[in-house]
Scaffold this motif. Structure first.
Motif, PDB file in Angstrom:
ATOM      1  N   ASP A   1       0.806  -1.217   0.000  1.00  0.00           N
ATOM      2  CA  ASP A   1       0.000   0.000   0.000  1.00  0.00           C
ATOM      3  C   ASP A   1       0.843   1.273   0.000  1.00  0.00           C
ATOM      4  O   ASP A   1       0.477   2.271  -0.625  1.00  0.00           O
ATOM      5  N   SER A   2       1.950   1.251   0.686  1.00  0.00           N
ATOM      6  CA  SER A   2       2.734   2.463   0.857  1.00  0.00           C
ATOM      7  C   SER A   2       3.391   2.960  -0.426  1.00  0.00           C
ATOM      8  O   SER A   2       3.841   4.108  -0.481  1.00  0.00           O
ATOM      9  N   VAL A   3       3.452   2.118  -1.455  1.00  0.00           N
ATOM     10  CA  VAL A   3       4.095   2.533  -2.700  1.00  0.00           C
ATOM     11  C   VAL A   3       3.130   2.601  -3.867  1.00  0.00           C
ATOM     12  O   VAL A   3       3.532   3.011  -4.966  1.00  0.00           O
ATOM     13  N   LYS A   4       1.885   2.231  -3.661  1.00  0.00           N
ATOM     14  CA  LYS A   4       0.906   2.268  -4.744  1.00  0.00           C
ATOM     15  C   LYS A   4       0.779   3.679  -5.306  1.00  0.00           C
ATOM     16  O   LYS A   4       0.666   4.648  -4.563  1.00  0.00           O
ATOM     17  N   GLY A   5       0.798   3.764  -6.610  1.00  0.00           N
ATOM     18  CA  GLY A   5       0.710   5.045  -7.273  1.00  0.00           C
ATOM     19  C   GLY A   5       2.030   5.755  -7.427  1.00  0.00           C
ATOM     20  O   GLY A   5       2.108   6.760  -8.142  1.00  0.00           O
ATOM     21  N   ARG A   6       3.066   5.268  -6.760  1.00  0.00           N
ATOM     22  CA  ARG A   6       4.384   5.887  -6.843  1.00  0.00           C
ATOM     23  C   ARG A   6       5.410   4.985  -7.516  1.00  0.00           C
ATOM     24  O   ARG A   6       6.300   5.475  -8.213  1.00  0.00           O
ATOM     25  N   PHE A   7       5.302   3.689  -7.286  1.00  0.00           N
ATOM     26  CA  PHE A   7       6.258   2.733  -7.827  1.00  0.00           C
ATOM     27  C   PHE A   7       5.591   1.909  -8.918  1.00  0.00           C
ATOM     28  O   PHE A   7       4.390   1.618  -8.855  1.00  0.00           O
ATOM     29  N   THR A   8       6.374   1.502  -9.887  1.00  0.00           N
ATOM     30  CA  THR A   8       5.899   0.633 -10.947  1.00  0.00           C
ATOM     31  C   THR A   8       6.916  -0.471 -11.186  1.00  0.00           C
ATOM     32  O   THR A   8       8.088  -0.189 -11.444  1.00  0.00           O
ATOM     33  N   ILE A   9       6.454  -1.706 -11.094  1.00  0.00           N
ATOM     34  CA  ILE A   9       7.305  -2.835 -11.410  1.00  0.00           C
ATOM     35  C   ILE A   9       7.016  -3.273 -12.841  1.00  0.00           C
ATOM     36  O   ILE A   9       5.871  -3.269 -13.288  1.00  0.00           O
ATOM     37  N   SER A  10       8.045  -3.627 -13.552  1.00  0.00           N
ATOM     38  CA  SER A  10       7.899  -4.093 -14.922  1.00  0.00           C
ATOM     39  C   SER A  10       9.029  -5.062 -15.230  1.00  0.00           C
ATOM     40  O   SER A  10       9.982  -5.197 -14.461  1.00  0.00           O
ATOM     41  N   ARG A  11       8.895  -5.725 -16.357  1.00  0.00           N
ATOM     42  CA  ARG A  11       9.955  -6.646 -16.739  1.00  0.00           C
ATOM     43  C   ARG A  11      10.085  -6.703 -18.248  1.00  0.00           C
ATOM     44  O   ARG A  11       9.131  -6.472 -18.991  1.00  0.00           O
ATOM     45  N   ASP A  12      11.276  -7.024 -18.671  1.00  0.00           N
ATOM     46  CA  ASP A  12      11.578  -7.234 -20.073  1.00  0.00           C
ATOM     47  C   ASP A  12      12.247  -8.598 -20.148  1.00  0.00           C
ATOM     48  O   ASP A  12      13.451  -8.725 -19.915  1.00  0.00           O
ATOM     49  N   ASN A  13      11.451  -9.604 -20.448  1.00  0.00           N
ATOM     50  CA  ASN A  13      11.978 -10.959 -20.431  1.00  0.00           C
ATOM     51  C   ASN A  13      13.027 -11.194 -21.514  1.00  0.00           C
ATOM     52  O   ASN A  13      13.908 -12.040 -21.350  1.00  0.00           O
ATOM     53  N   ALA A  14      12.926 -10.465 -22.606  1.00  0.00           N
ATOM     54  CA  ALA A  14      13.936 -10.589 -23.645  1.00  0.00           C
ATOM     55  C   ALA A  14      15.305 -10.158 -23.143  1.00  0.00           C
ATOM     56  O   ALA A  14      16.330 -10.633 -23.638  1.00  0.00           O
ATOM     57  N   LYS A  15      15.322  -9.252 -22.170  1.00  0.00           N
ATOM     58  CA  LYS A  15      16.568  -8.779 -21.587  1.00  0.00           C
ATOM     59  C   LYS A  15      16.856  -9.417 -20.235  1.00  0.00           C
ATOM     60  O   LYS A  15      17.854  -9.075 -19.596  1.00  0.00           O
ATOM     61  N   ASN A  16      15.987 -10.326 -19.803  1.00  0.00           N
ATOM     62  CA  ASN A  16      16.138 -10.981 -18.503  1.00  0.00           C
ATOM     63  C   ASN A  16      16.300  -9.963 -17.382  1.00  0.00           C
ATOM     64  O   ASN A  16      17.143 -10.117 -16.489  1.00  0.00           O
ATOM     65  N   THR A  17      15.468  -8.937 -17.428  1.00  0.00           N
ATOM     66  CA  THR A  17      15.595  -7.834 -16.493  1.00  0.00           C
ATOM     67  C   THR A  17      14.229  -7.430 -15.947  1.00  0.00           C
ATOM     68  O   THR A  17      13.250  -7.377 -16.691  1.00  0.00           O
ATOM     69  N   VAL A  18      14.192  -7.150 -14.666  1.00  0.00           N
ATOM     70  CA  VAL A  18      13.011  -6.597 -14.026  1.00  0.00           C
ATOM     71  C   VAL A  18      13.371  -5.221 -13.486  1.00  0.00           C
ATOM     72  O   VAL A  18      14.515  -4.988 -13.067  1.00  0.00           O
ATOM     73  N   TYR A  19      12.400  -4.313 -13.504  1.00  0.00           N
ATOM     74  CA  TYR A  19      12.642  -2.936 -13.120  1.00  0.00           C
ATOM     75  C   TYR A  19      11.704  -2.523 -11.993  1.00  0.00           C
ATOM     76  O   TYR A  19      10.607  -3.056 -11.837  1.00  0.00           O
ATOM     77  N   LEU A  20      12.150  -1.569 -11.231  1.00  0.00           N
ATOM     78  CA  LEU A  20      11.296  -0.895 -10.267  1.00  0.00           C
ATOM     79  C   LEU A  20      11.474   0.602 -10.466  1.00  0.00           C
ATOM     80  O   LEU A  20      12.507   1.161 -10.084  1.00  0.00           O
ATOM     81  N   GLN A  21      10.487   1.216 -11.098  1.00  0.00           N
ATOM     82  CA  GLN A  21      10.493   2.654 -11.285  1.00  0.00           C
ATOM     83  C   GLN A  21       9.888   3.302 -10.050  1.00  0.00           C
ATOM     84  O   GLN A  21       8.740   3.028  -9.704  1.00  0.00           O
ATOM     85  N   MET A  22      10.652   4.139  -9.397  1.00  0.00           N
ATOM     86  CA  MET A  22      10.231   4.768  -8.159  1.00  0.00           C
ATOM     87  C   MET A  22      10.151   6.274  -8.372  1.00  0.00           C
ATOM     88  O   MET A  22      11.130   6.898  -8.792  1.00  0.00           O
ATOM     89  N   SER A  23       9.014   6.842  -8.072  1.00  0.00           N
ATOM     90  CA  SER A  23       8.820   8.279  -8.183  1.00  0.00           C
ATOM     91  C   SER A  23       8.234   8.802  -6.884  1.00  0.00           C
ATOM     92  O   SER A  23       7.781   8.038  -6.032  1.00  0.00           O
ATOM     93  N   SER A  24       8.237  10.127  -6.761  1.00  0.00           N
ATOM     94  CA  SER A  24       7.737  10.774  -5.544  1.00  0.00           C
ATOM     95  C   SER A  24       8.327  10.127  -4.300  1.00  0.00           C
ATOM     96  O   SER A  24       7.618   9.825  -3.333  1.00  0.00           O
ATOM     97  N   LEU A  25       9.612   9.936  -4.328  1.00  0.00           N
ATOM     98  CA  LEU A  25      10.273   9.222  -3.246  1.00  0.00           C
ATOM     99  C   LEU A  25      10.195   9.993  -1.941  1.00  0.00           C
ATOM    100  O   LEU A  25      10.237  11.223  -1.916  1.00  0.00           O
ATOM    101  N   LYS A  26      10.083   9.241  -0.872  1.00  0.00           N
ATOM    102  CA  LYS A  26       9.983   9.777   0.475  1.00  0.00           C
ATOM    103  C   LYS A  26      11.129   9.251   1.320  1.00  0.00           C
ATOM    104  O   LYS A  26      11.665   8.179   1.040  1.00  0.00           O
ATOM    105  N   PRO A  27      11.498   9.977   2.368  1.00  0.00           N
ATOM    106  CA  PRO A  27      12.570   9.476   3.237  1.00  0.00           C
ATOM    107  C   PRO A  27      12.304   8.076   3.769  1.00  0.00           C
ATOM    108  O   PRO A  27      13.248   7.302   3.947  1.00  0.00           O
ATOM    109  N   GLU A  28      11.055   7.735   4.005  1.00  0.00           N
ATOM    110  CA  GLU A  28      10.734   6.406   4.506  1.00  0.00           C
ATOM    111  C   GLU A  28      10.947   5.306   3.478  1.00  0.00           C
ATOM    112  O   GLU A  28      10.852   4.119   3.811  1.00  0.00           O
TER     113      GLU A  28
END
Length: 126
Positions: A62-89
């Motif tokens: 819940d604490s990251v909903k709307g701010r973080f996005t997980i995605s993956r590119d299986n062709a590159k064998n890579t998963v990503y975590l896009q983090m925005s509106s970052l907070k000290p916590e």
């Protein structure tokens, strides 16, 4: 077996953004659910987000909903975590993990994951 390697961590001001990457060394990881966890000093390692093998099903704490996005590119064998509106916590060591077992639901517990990266530090200053 293979390995997972995180990258993209660093120091960012509150409100800023970072994109974490997790590179898998073997193509077999493309069929695994992948998760991001984080662990702050003195705290338990906790789930941040999960993505299924095909990338069409995700879960966020819940604490990251709307701010973080997980995605993956299986062709590159890579998963990503896009983090925005970052907070000290959000400050923590971030780990990626892989679950090789087929499950009826997305894995959310640490014990459900078979492979772990070494972690990358994310520090958010106020």
């Amino acid at each position: 077996q293979g390995q997972l390697t995180e990258s993209g961590g660093g120091l960012v001001q509150a409100g800023g953004s970072l994109r974490l990457s997790c590179a898998a060394s073997e193509r077999t990881f493309s069929s695994y659910a992948m998760g991001w966890f984080r662990q702050a000093p003195g705290k338990e390692r906790r789930l941040v987000a999960v993505i299924n093998w095909s990338g069409d099903n995700t879960y966020y704490t819940d604490s990251v909903k709307g701010r973080f996005t997980i995605s993956r590119d299986n062709a590159k064998n890579t998963v990503y975590l896009q983090m925005s509106s970052l907070k000290p916590e959000d400050t923590a060591v971030y780990y990626c993990a892989a679950d090789r077992n087929r499950r009826v639901r997305l894995p959310q517990a640490t014990y459900e994951y078979d492979y772990w990266g070494q972690g990358t530090q994310v520090t958010v200053s106020s």
